[in-house]
Design a protein around this motif. Sequence first.
Motif, PDB file in Angstrom:
ATOM      1  N   LEU A 285       0.825  -1.207   0.000  1.00  0.00           N
ATOM      2  CA  LEU A 285       0.000   0.000   0.000  1.00  0.00           C
ATOM      3  C   LEU A 285       0.861   1.258   0.000  1.00  0.00           C
ATOM      4  O   LEU A 285       0.503   2.263  -0.624  1.00  0.00           O
ATOM      5  N   VAL A 286       2.006   1.227   0.689  1.00  0.00           N
ATOM      6  CA  VAL A 286       2.931   2.369   0.656  1.00  0.00           C
ATOM      7  C   VAL A 286       3.420   2.595  -0.774  1.00  0.00           C
ATOM      8  O   VAL A 286       3.458   3.736  -1.274  1.00  0.00           O
ATOM      9  N   ASP A 287       3.791   1.503  -1.455  1.00  0.00           N
ATOM     10  CA  ASP A 287       4.239   1.618  -2.848  1.00  0.00           C
ATOM     11  C   ASP A 287       3.124   2.161  -3.736  1.00  0.00           C
ATOM     12  O   ASP A 287       3.363   2.981  -4.629  1.00  0.00           O
ATOM     13  N   ALA A 288       1.892   1.687  -3.492  1.00  0.00           N
ATOM     14  CA  ALA A 288       0.761   2.142  -4.294  1.00  0.00           C
ATOM     15  C   ALA A 288       0.482   3.623  -4.060  1.00  0.00           C
ATOM     16  O   ALA A 288       0.154   4.366  -5.000  1.00  0.00           O
ATOM     17  N   MET A 289       0.587   4.071  -2.819  1.00  0.00           N
ATOM     18  CA  MET A 289       0.383   5.498  -2.519  1.00  0.00           C
ATOM     19  C   MET A 289       1.417   6.357  -3.248  1.00  0.00           C
ATOM     20  O   MET A 289       1.101   7.431  -3.771  1.00  0.00           O
ATOM     21  N   ARG A 290       2.655   5.877  -3.293  1.00  0.00           N
ATOM     22  CA  ARG A 290       3.707   6.616  -3.986  1.00  0.00           C
ATOM     23  C   ARG A 290       3.382   6.712  -5.479  1.00  0.00           C
ATOM     24  O   ARG A 290       3.515   7.788  -6.085  1.00  0.00           O
ATOM     25  N   ALA A 291       2.929   5.596  -6.064  1.00  0.00           N
ATOM     26  CA  ALA A 291       2.585   5.594  -7.490  1.00  0.00           C
ATOM     27  C   ALA A 291       1.410   6.522  -7.777  1.00  0.00           C
ATOM     28  O   ALA A 291       1.403   7.252  -8.779  1.00  0.00           O
ATOM     29  N   ALA A 292       0.409   6.523  -6.892  1.00  0.00           N
ATOM     30  CA  ALA A 292      -0.748   7.392  -7.071  1.00  0.00           C
ATOM     31  C   ALA A 292      -0.360   8.859  -6.962  1.00  0.00           C
ATOM     32  O   ALA A 292      -0.848   9.715  -7.715  1.00  0.00           O
ATOM     33  N   ALA A 293       0.543   9.177  -6.033  1.00  0.00           N
ATOM     34  CA  ALA A 293       1.004  10.554  -5.860  1.00  0.00           C
ATOM     35  C   ALA A 293       1.776  11.027  -7.092  1.00  0.00           C
ATOM     36  O   ALA A 293       1.596  12.168  -7.556  1.00  0.00           O
ATOM     37  N   GLU A 294       2.625  10.164  -7.629  1.00  0.00           N
ATOM     38  CA  GLU A 294       3.377  10.516  -8.837  1.00  0.00           C
ATOM     39  C   GLU A 294       2.436  10.745 -10.015  1.00  0.00           C
ATOM     40  O   GLU A 294       2.631  11.659 -10.818  1.00  0.00           O
ATOM     41  N   CYS A 295       1.388   9.916 -10.101  1.00  0.00           N
ATOM     42  CA  CYS A 295       0.403  10.067 -11.171  1.00  0.00           C
ATOM     43  C   CYS A 295      -0.321  11.404 -11.041  1.00  0.00           C
ATOM     44  O   CYS A 295      -0.509  12.125 -12.029  1.00  0.00           O
ATOM     45  N   ASN A 296      -0.748  11.737  -9.825  1.00  0.00           N
ATOM     46  CA  ASN A 296      -1.433  13.001  -9.599  1.00  0.00           C
ATOM     47  C   ASN A 296      -0.558  14.180  -9.992  1.00  0.00           C
ATOM     48  O   ASN A 296      -1.023  15.138 -10.619  1.00  0.00           O
ATOM     49  N   ALA A 297       0.709  14.116  -9.623  1.00  0.00           N
ATOM     50  CA  ALA A 297       1.623  15.204  -9.952  1.00  0.00           C
ATOM     51  C   ALA A 297       1.784  15.359 -11.457  1.00  0.00           C
ATOM     52  O   ALA A 297       1.787  16.478 -11.991  1.00  0.00           O
ATOM     53  N   ALA A 298       1.878  14.216 -12.161  1.00  0.00           N
ATOM     54  CA  ALA A 298       2.046  14.264 -13.615  1.00  0.00           C
ATOM     55  C   ALA A 298       0.796  14.785 -14.305  1.00  0.00           C
ATOM     56  O   ALA A 298       0.856  15.625 -15.202  1.00  0.00           O
ATOM     57  N   VAL A 299      -0.368  14.282 -13.879  1.00  0.00           N
ATOM     58  CA  VAL A 299      -1.623  14.659 -14.531  1.00  0.00           C
ATOM     59  C   VAL A 299      -1.975  16.118 -14.261  1.00  0.00           C
ATOM     60  O   VAL A 299      -2.398  16.857 -15.153  1.00  0.00           O
ATOM     61  N   LYS A 300      -1.795  16.537 -13.010  1.00  0.00           N
ATOM     62  CA  LYS A 300      -2.161  17.905 -12.649  1.00  0.00           C
ATOM     63  C   LYS A 300      -1.053  18.910 -12.940  1.00  0.00           C
ATOM     64  O   LYS A 300      -1.294  20.116 -12.948  1.00  0.00           O
ATOM     65  N   GLY A 301       0.149  18.417 -13.208  1.00  0.00           N
ATOM     66  CA  GLY A 301       1.266  19.308 -13.488  1.00  0.00           C
ATOM     67  C   GLY A 301       1.486  19.563 -14.957  1.00  0.00           C
ATOM     68  O   GLY A 301       2.511  20.124 -15.344  1.00  0.00           O
TER      69      GLY A 301
END
Length: 327
Positions: A285-301
Motif C-alpha cells: 500500500l505504501v508503494d501504491a500510494m507513492r505511485a498514485a502521488a506521482e500520477c497526480n503530480a504528472a496529470v495535474k502538473g
Amino acid sequence: MSAVTASNLPHLRLVIGDEELLVSRAVSDTIDAARAEDPDTEVRRRAGGELVAGELAEMLSPSLFGGRRVIVIEDGQDTKKDVIAALVGYAGSPEDDVVLVVTHAGGAKGKALADGFKAAGADVVTAMKISKHRERVDFVRNEIRRQGGKIGEDAAEALLAAVGNDLRDLVAACSQLVADTGGRIDTATVSRYYKGRAEVSGFTVADAVMVGDAAGALEALRWALHVGVDPVPIADAIADGVRTVARVAAAGKGSAYQLAGSLGMPPWKVERAQRQARGWTAEALVDAMRAAAECNAAVKGGSDDRGYALERAVFAVVTARGGGTGR
C-alpha cells in the motif's frame, strides 16, 4: 440470464447466487410468466428464516379452489433443518398447480436444500456476483438484447467506462439508450449520452486497479479517455481508492457498520474496501500510494501525455499489489 417464458414454467425453480439484481429478476420473470398463462395466479412470498414446517405444509397443500400458485421462499439457505427436509421431500412429488421458487445464496450454509432441489430435477437459474470485466461486458450486451436493442462490444466497453460496474445503474442506462435510440447503439451514441461522467469512470478504473485487474482497469481507462473524460478525476479516484483501502485495512477487523462511524465513511464504502484489501500488505500500500502521488503530480502538473501517466499508475499499483512481480 434469459427471461422465463410461459411455455417453460417448471414446478420447481432454484435461483442460486448472491447477485441481488439477478435473483430479483429471476423471481419476477417466473411470476410474470405464470401470470401470462393465468392472470389470476396467486403469489405468496416468505423469508426462509421465518418459515416453519406447519406453515410450509399449508402453503403447498392442494387448493380447494384450484388455480395456479407461485410460492417464493427467499434466502433458502436460512431455513431450519426441518423445513429443509420438508422442502426436499415436497420436491420429490410437487403439486401440478404450484410453481415453487427457492432462492439460495450458494455456499455451504443450507447446502442440503440446494442439493436436494438439484437432485429432484429443479430448474436452476444461476445468479452469482458478476466480478470480472469480461462478464460485465457480456451482461451489458445481453441486457441491451433483452430490451430489444443491439450493441457492439466496443460500445458496451464504452458504456461500462462511463456508467460504472453497478448492475442497476447499467440496466437503467441500457433501458434509456434503447428507448431513445430505437435500439441500435454504438460508441458515438454512448459518448453523446455519457460524456463528462468523470467521477463514475474514474472510480470504475480505481475499483479494477485495487483488486489487481490490470486488463479491466486499462480497458475502462482507455474508454473513459476515448469518450472525453478528463484525466484529473481519474487520477483522483485512483488515489482515493488506495487511501481508502489503506485506512480500512489499518482499522482492523470488524463489520462495515461498526467501522463506518470511526472512519467517517458510509458502510457500503467500508465493505467494498474490505473486499479490495484482500491481497494487500502494508508495504504494498505504501508503494501504491507513492505511485498514485506521482500520477497526480504528472496529470495535474501538465504532463505531455496524461493518458500515459494514468496507464503507468495502473501498472504500478497492480504490480505493488502483486508483491512487485509485475502481475
